[in-house]
Design a protein around this motif. Structure first.
Motif, PDB file in Angstrom:
ATOM      1  N   LEU A  38       0.820  -1.211   0.000  1.00 11.29           N
ATOM      2  CA  LEU A  38       0.000   0.000   0.000  1.00 11.29           C
ATOM      3  C   LEU A  38       0.851   1.257   0.000  1.00 11.29           C
ATOM      4  CD1 LEU A  38      -2.769  -0.971   2.607  1.00 11.29           C
ATOM      5  CD2 LEU A  38      -2.924  -0.997   0.110  1.00 11.29           C
ATOM      6  N   GLY A  39       2.114   1.147   0.381  1.00 12.56           N
ATOM      7  CA  GLY A  39       2.990   2.314   0.438  1.00 12.56           C
ATOM      8  C   GLY A  39       2.734   3.135   1.684  1.00 12.56           C
ATOM      9  N   PRO A  40       3.453   4.239   1.846  1.00  5.55           N
ATOM     10  CA  PRO A  40       3.288   5.087   3.031  1.00  5.55           C
ATOM     11  C   PRO A  40       1.864   5.640   3.141  1.00  5.55           C
ATOM     12  CG  PRO A  40       5.260   5.653   1.792  1.00  5.55           C
ATOM     13  CD  PRO A  40       4.508   4.726   0.933  1.00  5.55           C
ATOM     14  N   ARG A  41       1.426   5.905   4.391  1.00  2.31           N
ATOM     15  CA  ARG A  41       0.081   6.444   4.611  1.00  2.31           C
ATOM     16  C   ARG A  41      -0.137   7.735   3.872  1.00  2.31           C
ATOM     17  NH1 ARG A  41      -3.418   4.864   8.808  1.00  2.31           N
ATOM     18  NH2 ARG A  41      -4.220   7.000   8.891  1.00  2.31           N
ATOM     19  N   SER A  42       0.930   8.474   3.680  1.00  2.00           N
ATOM     20  CA  SER A  42       0.788   9.793   3.022  1.00  2.00           C
ATOM     21  C   SER A  42       0.353   9.652   1.585  1.00  2.00           C
ATOM     22  CB  SER A  42       2.104  10.552   3.115  1.00  2.00           C
ATOM     23  OG  SER A  42       3.144   9.813   2.481  1.00  2.00           O
ATOM     24  N   THR A  43       0.551   8.469   1.006  1.00  3.30           N
ATOM     25  CA  THR A  43       0.183   8.274  -0.406  1.00  3.30           C
ATOM     26  C   THR A  43      -1.213   7.666  -0.562  1.00  3.30           C
ATOM     27  OG1 THR A  43       1.166   6.069  -0.453  1.00  3.30           O
ATOM     28  CG2 THR A  43       2.602   7.938  -0.990  1.00  3.30           C
ATOM     29  N   TRP A  44      -1.835   7.366   0.540  1.00  2.57           N
ATOM     30  CA  TRP A  44      -3.162   6.734   0.457  1.00  2.57           C
ATOM     31  C   TRP A  44      -4.198   7.753   0.009  1.00  2.57           C
ATOM     32  CZ3 TRP A  44      -3.601   3.578   5.660  1.00  2.57           C
ATOM     33  CH2 TRP A  44      -2.617   2.598   5.695  1.00  2.57           C
ATOM     34  N   ASN A  45      -5.206   7.263  -0.736  1.00  2.83           N
ATOM     35  CA  ASN A  45      -6.306   8.154  -1.093  1.00  2.83           C
ATOM     36  C   ASN A  45      -7.239   8.328   0.101  1.00  2.83           C
ATOM     37  OD1 ASN A  45      -8.183   5.949  -1.051  1.00  2.83           O
ATOM     38  ND2 ASN A  45      -7.553   5.400  -3.147  1.00  2.83           N
ATOM     39  N   ASN A  46      -8.135   9.262  -0.024  1.00  2.00           N
ATOM     40  CA  ASN A  46      -9.010   9.615   1.098  1.00  2.00           C
ATOM     41  C   ASN A  46      -9.927   8.464   1.483  1.00  2.00           C
ATOM     42  OD1 ASN A  46     -10.008  11.634   2.980  1.00  2.00           O
ATOM     43  ND2 ASN A  46     -11.928  11.500   1.789  1.00  2.00           N
ATOM     44  N   THR A  47     -10.385   7.704   0.521  1.00  2.00           N
ATOM     45  CA  THR A  47     -11.290   6.583   0.815  1.00  2.00           C
ATOM     46  C   THR A  47     -10.596   5.552   1.686  1.00  2.00           C
ATOM     47  OG1 THR A  47     -12.431   6.895  -1.301  1.00  2.00           O
ATOM     48  CG2 THR A  47     -12.731   4.782  -0.197  1.00  2.00           C
ATOM     49  N   LEU A  48      -9.329   5.231   1.340  1.00  2.00           N
ATOM     50  CA  LEU A  48      -8.599   4.239   2.113  1.00  2.00           C
ATOM     51  C   LEU A  48      -8.321   4.736   3.519  1.00  2.00           C
ATOM     52  CD1 LEU A  48      -7.084   1.581   2.378  1.00  2.00           C
ATOM     53  CD2 LEU A  48      -5.097   2.668   1.287  1.00  2.00           C
ATOM     54  N   ARG A  49      -7.890   6.039   3.639  1.00  2.00           N
ATOM     55  CA  ARG A  49      -7.596   6.562   4.966  1.00  2.00           C
ATOM     56  C   ARG A  49      -8.830   6.535   5.861  1.00  2.00           C
ATOM     57  NH1 ARG A  49      -4.503  10.473   2.144  1.00  2.00           N
ATOM     58  NH2 ARG A  49      -6.224  11.971   2.358  1.00  2.00           N
ATOM     59  N   VAL A  50      -9.978   6.949   5.324  1.00  2.00           N
ATOM     60  CA  VAL A  50     -11.214   6.974   6.124  1.00  2.00           C
ATOM     61  C   VAL A  50     -11.616   5.553   6.524  1.00  2.00           C
ATOM     62  CG1 VAL A  50     -13.686   7.492   6.086  1.00  2.00           C
ATOM     63  CG2 VAL A  50     -12.051   9.123   5.137  1.00  2.00           C
ATOM     64  N   ALA A  51     -11.521   4.626   5.573  1.00  2.00           N
ATOM     65  CA  ALA A  51     -11.905   3.249   5.859  1.00  2.00           C
ATOM     66  C   ALA A  51     -11.014   2.632   6.923  1.00  2.00           C
ATOM     67  CB  ALA A  51     -11.858   2.420   4.576  1.00  2.00           C
ATOM     68  N   VAL A  52      -9.697   2.885   6.824  1.00  2.00           N
ATOM     69  CA  VAL A  52      -8.770   2.339   7.814  1.00  2.00           C
ATOM     70  C   VAL A  52      -9.015   2.951   9.184  1.00  2.00           C
ATOM     71  CG1 VAL A  52      -6.328   2.255   8.502  1.00  2.00           C
ATOM     72  CG2 VAL A  52      -6.981   1.721   6.150  1.00  2.00           C
ATOM     73  N   ASP A  53      -9.302   4.251   9.246  1.00  2.00           N
ATOM     74  CA  ASP A  53      -9.600   4.897  10.538  1.00  2.00           C
ATOM     75  C   ASP A  53     -10.843   4.277  11.186  1.00  2.00           C
ATOM     76  OD1 ASP A  53      -7.439   6.526  10.386  1.00  2.00           O
ATOM     77  OD2 ASP A  53      -8.535   8.267   9.613  1.00  2.00           O
TER      78      ASP A  53
END
Length: 838
Positions: A38-53
Motif C-alpha cells: 500500500l505504500g506510506p500512509r501519506s500516499t493513500w487516497n481519502n477513501t482508504l484513509r477513512v476506511a482504515v480509521d
C-alpha cells in the motif's frame, strides 16, 4: 491476545512460529506501511484513509480487502478470528497468503463483490482454517460489502464484518446428539440392539468420526469374553488400519493388549485409555478414547467398552471431553434401562409361570376335593331324608351338610377361577330379561335379610316394550350372572348391620346397568383400589364373619369381563358401598361361538342340568348367609339357634337343646369324670362361626358352664363382668379378633390371670409360637379332635385352679406366719415385763 505466538509468512506459506509480545502489538495505526504494497500512509487516497480509521476504531471484528491484490487489513477485535499464528505478518499481506487454506473457497466470492459491487451475507459458514497450528473446523457469520471510491464510484475494496459461531454450532450439534442417544434407549429390546442404535447415531458425525462397542458375551459374573457388537463401520467391517485389532477377546483376565489397542486393560481396570491411530487412515480421526461401562447388576465388572474417535479438526479440550462423558452417561443409561427391562421381563415371566402353576394347582386340588365331598354329602343328604332320624343326630348331620356346602362353594369358586385364568371357561350367552333374572336371584336372600333386621329392596326396571327389549338385548351366561349377583348381594348383607341392601337394574345409553347398594360399614379409599385383586381381603371391616378367601370379587370381575362389561365400586367408610356393573347391548362384543342361537332348542337334560346347578349355587349362598343370623346375639344360655338345610337347599331355623345324657360312646370315658367335680367351672367361648360355636359348646357343656359369644368385643365385656375360670377364643373374628382380646384381658388387673386358649385355622409352628408369645396359655389348630379340645381346655383350667389354690395357700401361710410372729412377740414382751417387776 490468547496464545502469544505468531507465524512469519514466507512466500505463499506459513513458516516458523515466533513469540508475540502483547505490549508491542502491531496495529493499523503503528505499522510501518512504507515497505508494504500500500505504500506510506501519506500516499493513500481519502477513501482508504477513512476506511482504515473507521476499521481501527471499531470494537467489532472487521477486516478489509483492498485493491486488485486484495491486501488484507484488520483491527484488533479481529485477532481472535485470525488466530494467534498469523499476526502481525498477515497485516498488509495479500489475501491469498493470509488464507491459503481457504483461498479456493473464498476467491470467487471476493472477486464477485469487486466485479458486481453487490454485498454477500453468509450464516454459519464452515471454513476450515489454520489459526492454531492445525487444520481447524470453524463456523462464521460474515458479510462482504463493496467500498466505493469517492470519485468514480468504482469498487476499490471490500469491507468484511465477521462473527464466529463455532461454539454455538458445536453446542447445538452435540446437544442434538445427546437427545438422539436418549431416544434410542426407549426403542431397544437388548443390550446389543441398544449398542447398535447408539453407534448409528454417530454415523457421519464430525465430533465422533467413528465408534465401536465391545460387550461381554453375557451379563453373568462368569463371563470372561467380549466381542464387537456394533460400530459405525458398514457391517462392522473395520478399516485396514485396524486389521490387527481383535474382534473378540476370548479371555479378558489374561489377554495381552495389542499395541495401541488396550481394550482388555480397560475391561480389567475400569479406567479409560487414549488410543493413537495411524495418520489419515480413518477419516476425521487420529486419536480415540476407550471408555468402560458398568451396569447396576454388577458394578464391579465392566460390561462394555465404548471406543469413540476424536475429531482431529477440533482441540480435545475440557468442553469436548465433558461432552464425551455425557455421551457415555447416555449410553450407560440406555444399557441400564435395557437391563432393567430384561430383569422385569424375566420377573414377569417367572411370575406368569408361577401364576400358571398356581392356577393348575387350584384346578387340580378343586377337582380332587369334589370327589370326597360328593362321597361325604350324598350319604348325608340321604340320611337327612330319613324321617325317623333322631333330632340330636339330625342337628349334627345338618351342621355337617351345611359346612359341606360351604366347602363345595369354595371348591367351585376356585375351579371357576382357574378355568377362567387358563382360558378354558366355556360360556353360553343368550338374550336374557336381565331385570327379571336379577330380581329372581336376589330374592333368594329376602328371608335371610328379614331375619337379620335388614331391608332388601329389589328395584329392577323392566324394558318398557318388547321392541325395545329386542333392540337393547342383553346377552348373559345364566350360570355366570347367577354367581355375580349372589356374590355381590351376599357380600352386601355380610357387611351391613343396619339399614338394608338395594339391588337395581337400569337402562343407560352405554348399556344395561346393575347396581348393588348397601348401608354397611363401607371401605376406605386406600383399600378400594385393591378390591378386585385375587386373594385380597379388606382388613379391619366389621363383618358378620371373618371367613373368606378373597377371590369372590376377583371372580366377579373376571366373569363381568367375559361379558364384555365393567364393574366399579364407590364407597364411603361408615356409610356403605355401591358396586355397579355395566353390560353393553347386543352380542357383537362376544365370541360368536359362545352365543346361543335363539332358534336352538335346549334339550330337557341340558335344562335340568342348568337348573340343578343354579339351585345348588343358591342353596350354597343361602345356607352360608343363614349362618350369620345369630352373629349379633350372645348365647349365654344352653341353647343355640343355628341354620340347617334340607335336601332341597331351603333354609330352616331350629333351636338345639342341651346335650342329652345319651352322648356319643366316645365321650363316655370322659363323662363319668364330671361326677367327681363338686362344681363345674365357668368357661367363656368366643367364635363367630355359629356351627363351630355350637359344636364346641356341645363338647364342653358336660364339664363347664359355657357362655358363648360371637366376637372378641362381647367376650371382653363378659369377662370383665363375670371373671370366668377359662377363656376359649377363635383368632379370626369380626369387631375384635382373638389376639386383640388376649391383649385386652392381659392389660386389665381383674382379668390378667384368666387362662386363655386360642383356636385358629392357621396351622404351622410359627402360628402356635405367635399365639403363645402373645400370652396365650395354649394354642389349638383346626381341625382338632374332640378329645384333644376337651383335654387341653380341662388341663388349662385345672392348672389354673391349682395355681389359684397354691397362691391362696401361700397367702394363708403368710398370714399364719405373720400371726405366729405377732403372738410370739407379745408373749416375749409379757415375760420381759414380769421379770422387770420382780
Amino acid at each position: 491476545m490468547g496464545d502469544n505466538t505468531c507465524v512469519r509468512v514466507v512466500d505463499d506459506g506459513l513458516a516458523t512460529t515466533e513469540p508475540l509480545v502483547s505490549d508491542q502489538l502491531v496495529t493499523l495505526m503503528n505499522k510501518d506501511w512504507a515497505d508494504s504494497a500500500l505504500g506510506p500512509r501519506s500516499t493513500w487516497n481519502n477513501t482508504l484513509r477513512v476506511a482504515v480509521d473507521i476499521l481501527h476504531h471499531s470494537s467489532f471484528p472487521g477486516a478489509m480487502y483492498w485493491g486488485s491484490d486484495m491486501i488484507f487489513l484488520y483491527n484488533t477485535a479481529y485477532l481472535p478470528v485470525l488466530g494467534p499464528n498469523k499476526h502481525p505478518y498477515c497485516l498488509g499481506a495479500p489475501a491469498h497468503r493470509v488464507w491459503p487454506e481457504l483461498w479456493s473457497e473464498i476467491k470467487g466470492m471476493l472477486q464477485n463483490v469487486f466485479d458486481t459491487g453487490e454485498s454477500v451475507y453468509v450464516a454459519d459458514a464452515l471454513l476450515v482454517t489454520q489459526r492454531h497450528g492445525y487444520v481447524e473446523e470453524s463456523y462464521f457469520y460474515y458479510t462482504c460489502s463493496p467500498i466505493f471510491l469517492e470519485d468514480d464510484r468504482t469498487v476499490a475494496g471490500i469491507w468484511n464484518t465477521v462473527i464466529e459461531s463455532t461454539d454455538r454450532v458445536l453446542s447445538e450439534r452435540r446437544l442434538k446428539t445427546l437427545s438422539a442417544l436418549g431416544a434410542c434407549a426407549t426403542n431397544a429390546t437388548s443390550l446389543a440392539e441398544s449398542a447398535a442404535l447408539a453407534t448409528d447415531v454417530f454415523k457421519g458425525h464430525k465430533d465422533v468420526p467413528f465408534a465401536l462397542v465391545y460387550m461381554r458375551d453375557s451379563t453373568g459374573v462368569l463371563s470372561n469374553s467380549a466381542s464387537i457388537v456394533s460400530s459405525t463401520f458398514d457391517d462392522n467391517v473395520l478399516p485396514k488400519c485396524l486389521d490387527h485389532v481383535p474382534r473378540t477377546i476370548t479371555d479378558i483376565d489374561s489377554a495381552t493388549d495389542i499395541a495401541d489397542w488396550p481394550i482388555a486393560s480397560v475391561f480389567r481396570t475400569s479406567h479409560e485409555r487414549e488410543i493413537t491411530l495411524p495418520e489419515n487412515e480413518i477419516p476425521g480421526a487420529s486419536r480415540a478414547i476407550a471408555y468402560p461401562i458398568s451396569l447396576h447388576s454388577n458394578k464391579f465388572q465392566v460390561q462394555a467398552v465404548v471406543v469413540m474417535g476424536i475429531n482431529k479438526q477440533r482441540e480435545f479440550n475440557t468442553t469436548y471431553r465433558d461432552w464425551f462423558h455425557l455421551l457415555l452417561s447416555q449410553i450407560t443409561t440406555a444399557f441400564t434401562t435395557i437391563e432393567a427391562k430384561e430383569d422385569e421381563r424375566k420377573r414377569a415371566q417367572m411370575l406368569a409361570q408361577l401364576d400358571e402353576a398356581k392356577t393348575v394347582f387350584f384346578s387340580n386340588v378343586s377337582h380332587e376335593f369334589r370327589t370326597p365331598l360328593t362321597l361325604m354329602m350324598a350319604p348325608l343328604e340321604d340320611a337327612l331324608l330319613d324321617m325317623e332320624l333322631p333330632q340330636e343326630h339330625r342337628e349334627k348331620l345338618s351342621m355337617m351338610y351345611r359346612n359341606g356346602q360351604r366347602l363345595m362353594k369354595l371348591v367351585n369358586t376356585l375351579l371357576e377361577f382357574s378355568r377362567i385364568e387358563a382360558g378354558r371357561h366355556v360360556a353360553a350367552f343368550a338374550a336374557t330379561d336381565l331385570s327379571a333374572f336379577t330380581k329372581e336371584l336376589a330374592s333368594s336372600f329376602e328371608s335371610t335379610a328379614k331375619q337379620m333386621g335388614l331391608t332388601l329392596t329389589l328395584d329392577c326396571e323392566s324394558w318398557p316394550s318388547r321392541e325395545l327389549a329386542e333392540k337393547e338385548a342383553v346377552y348373559v351366561d345364566a350360570d355366570m350372572w347367577e354367581k355375580i349377583v349372589l356374590n355381590l348381594v351376599s357380600n352386601a348383607i355380610k357387611f351391613t348391620w343396619e339399614g338394608g341392601v338395594t339391588v337395581s337394574t337400569r337402562r343407560t345409553k352405554e348399556g344395561a346397568q346393575m347396581t348393588v347398594t348397601d348401608t354397611g360399614v363401607g371401605i376406605n379409599r386406600e383399600q378400594q383400589t385393591k378390591l378386585f385383586e385375587r386373594f385380597y381381603r379388606v382388613e379391619g371391616n366389621r363383618g358378620r364373619s371373618q371367613e373368606g378367601t378373597g377371590i369372590g370379587l376377583a371372580l366377579v370381575k373376571e366373569l363381568v369381563k367375559l361379558h364384555g362389561g365393567t364393574i366399579t365400586c364407590t364407597s364411603v367408610e361408615g356409610a356403605g358401598s355401591a358396586f355397579t356393573i355395566l353390560l353393553p347391548y347386543g352380542c357383537e362384543h362376544l365370541d360368536p361361538a359362545q352365543v346361543k342361537d335363539e332358534s336352538t332348542v335346549e334339550s330337557r337334560a341340558e335344562k335340568e342340568k342348568r337348573l340343578s346347578a343354579i339351585s345348588d349355587a343358591r342353596a350354597q349362598y343361602s345356607s352360608e348367609s343363614a349362618l350369620w343370623i345369630n352373629k349379633n346375639r350372645s348365647e349365654s344360655s344352653g341353647t343355640v339357634e343355628f341354620a340347617s338345610s334340607d335336601h332341597h337347599g331351603t333354609t330352616q331355623h331350629n333351636s338345639s337343646e342341651p346335650v342329652p345324657d345319651n352322648s356319643p360312646p366316645s365321650e363316655m370315658s370322659l363323662r363319668h369324670k364330671r361326677k367327681v367335680l363338686k362344681q363345674k367351672l365357668n368357661l367363656l367361648l368366643a367364635d363367630d362361626n355359629a356351627d363351630m360355636r355350637q359344636y364346641v359348646k356341645s363338647l364342653l357343656d358336660p364339664f363347664f358352664n359355657v357362655t358363648a359369644v360371637v366376637n372378641g368385643a362381647e367376650a371382653l365385656q363378659e369377662a370383665q363382668r363375670t371373671i370366668p375360670d377359662v377363656v376359649l377364643s377363635d383368632v379370626m373374628m369380626p369387631v375384635m379378633d382373638g389376639f386383640q382380646l388376649l391383649r385386652a384381658l392381659r392389660s386389665n388387673l381383674r382379668t390378667v390371670g384368666i387362662p386363655i386358649v386360642l383356636l385358629s385355622a392357621r396351622a404351622g409352628l410359627e402360628s402356635s409360637v405367635e399365639g403363645l408369645e402373645a400370652g396365650a396359655d395354649d394354642y389349638l389348630v383346626k381341625p382338632f379332635s374332640a378329645r384333644e379340645l376337651i383335654a387341653k381346655v380341662r388341663g388349662t383350667a385345672h392348672l389354673s385352679t391349682l395355681r389359684r389354690k397354691i397362691a391362696e395357700k401361700e397367702r394363708l401361710q403368710a398370714i399364719y406366719k405373720q400371726l405366729v410372729m405377732s403372738v410370739t412377740d407379745q408373749i416375749r414382751a409379757g415375760l420381759f415385763s414380769g421379770q422387770h417387776h420382780e
